[in-house]
Scaffold this motif. Structure first.
Motif, PDB file in Angstrom:
ATOM      1  N   SER A  70       0.800  -1.216   0.000  1.00  0.00           N
ATOM      2  CA  SER A  70       0.000   0.000   0.000  1.00  0.00           C
ATOM      3  C   SER A  70       0.836   1.270   0.000  1.00  0.00           C
ATOM      4  O   SER A  70       1.916   1.324   0.580  1.00  0.00           O
ATOM      5  CB  SER A  70      -0.883  -0.011   1.262  1.00  0.00           C
TER       6      SER A  70
ATOM      7  N   SER B 134      -1.086   3.936   0.964  1.00  0.00           N
ATOM      8  CA  SER B 134      -2.088   4.600   1.807  1.00  0.00           C
ATOM      9  C   SER B 134      -3.098   5.428   1.012  1.00  0.00           C
ATOM     10  O   SER B 134      -3.721   6.333   1.553  1.00  0.00           O
ATOM     11  CB  SER B 134      -1.418   5.469   2.875  1.00  0.00           C
TER      12      SER B 134
ATOM     13  N   GLU C  41      -7.197   1.582   0.561  1.00  0.00           N
ATOM     14  CA  GLU C  41      -8.226   1.457   1.600  1.00  0.00           C
ATOM     15  C   GLU C  41      -9.382   0.597   1.084  1.00  0.00           C
ATOM     16  O   GLU C  41      -9.899  -0.255   1.802  1.00  0.00           O
ATOM     17  CB  GLU C  41      -8.718   2.840   2.022  1.00  0.00           C
TER      18      GLU C  41
ATOM     19  N   TYR D 142       3.486  -0.972   3.990  1.00  0.00           N
ATOM     20  CA  TYR D 142       3.330   0.420   3.577  1.00  0.00           C
ATOM     21  C   TYR D 142       4.601   0.980   2.962  1.00  0.00           C
ATOM     22  O   TYR D 142       5.701   0.769   3.480  1.00  0.00           O
ATOM     23  CB  TYR D 142       2.920   1.277   4.780  1.00  0.00           C
TER      24      TYR D 142
END
Length: 80
Positions: free
Chosen positions: A7, A9, A14, A31
């Protein structure tokens, strides 16, 4: 079966997390800049890869669109 999300973010990441939670996957997120660098991401998935990149089990499934396709084809979700 565990799902892994790489990800940055973003909202798309999400959405991926929410989708995988809805099918009761054990989810682990990595992340950008905390768990991996942009260079590592590009080396693993290619320079044109989009976020998120998703693996289910031990198999890389691709971005969110490719993962939706996989989940639909394997009856994890219904596109009714």
């Amino acid at each position: 079966m565990q799902a892994i999300i790489y990800s940055n973010s973003s909202q798309e990441c999400e959405r991926a997390r929410m989708l995988l939670e809805s099918v009761h996957e054990d989810i682990r997120e990595f992340y950008l800049d905390a768990d991996f660098t942009k260079t590592q991401f590009e080396m693993e998935f290619g320079g044109n890869a989009e976020y998120p990149q998703i693996a289910i089990g031990l198999k890389h499934r691709g971005d969110l669109k490719e993962t939706l396709h996989y989940l639909n084809n394997h009856n994890y979700i219904c596109s009714c």
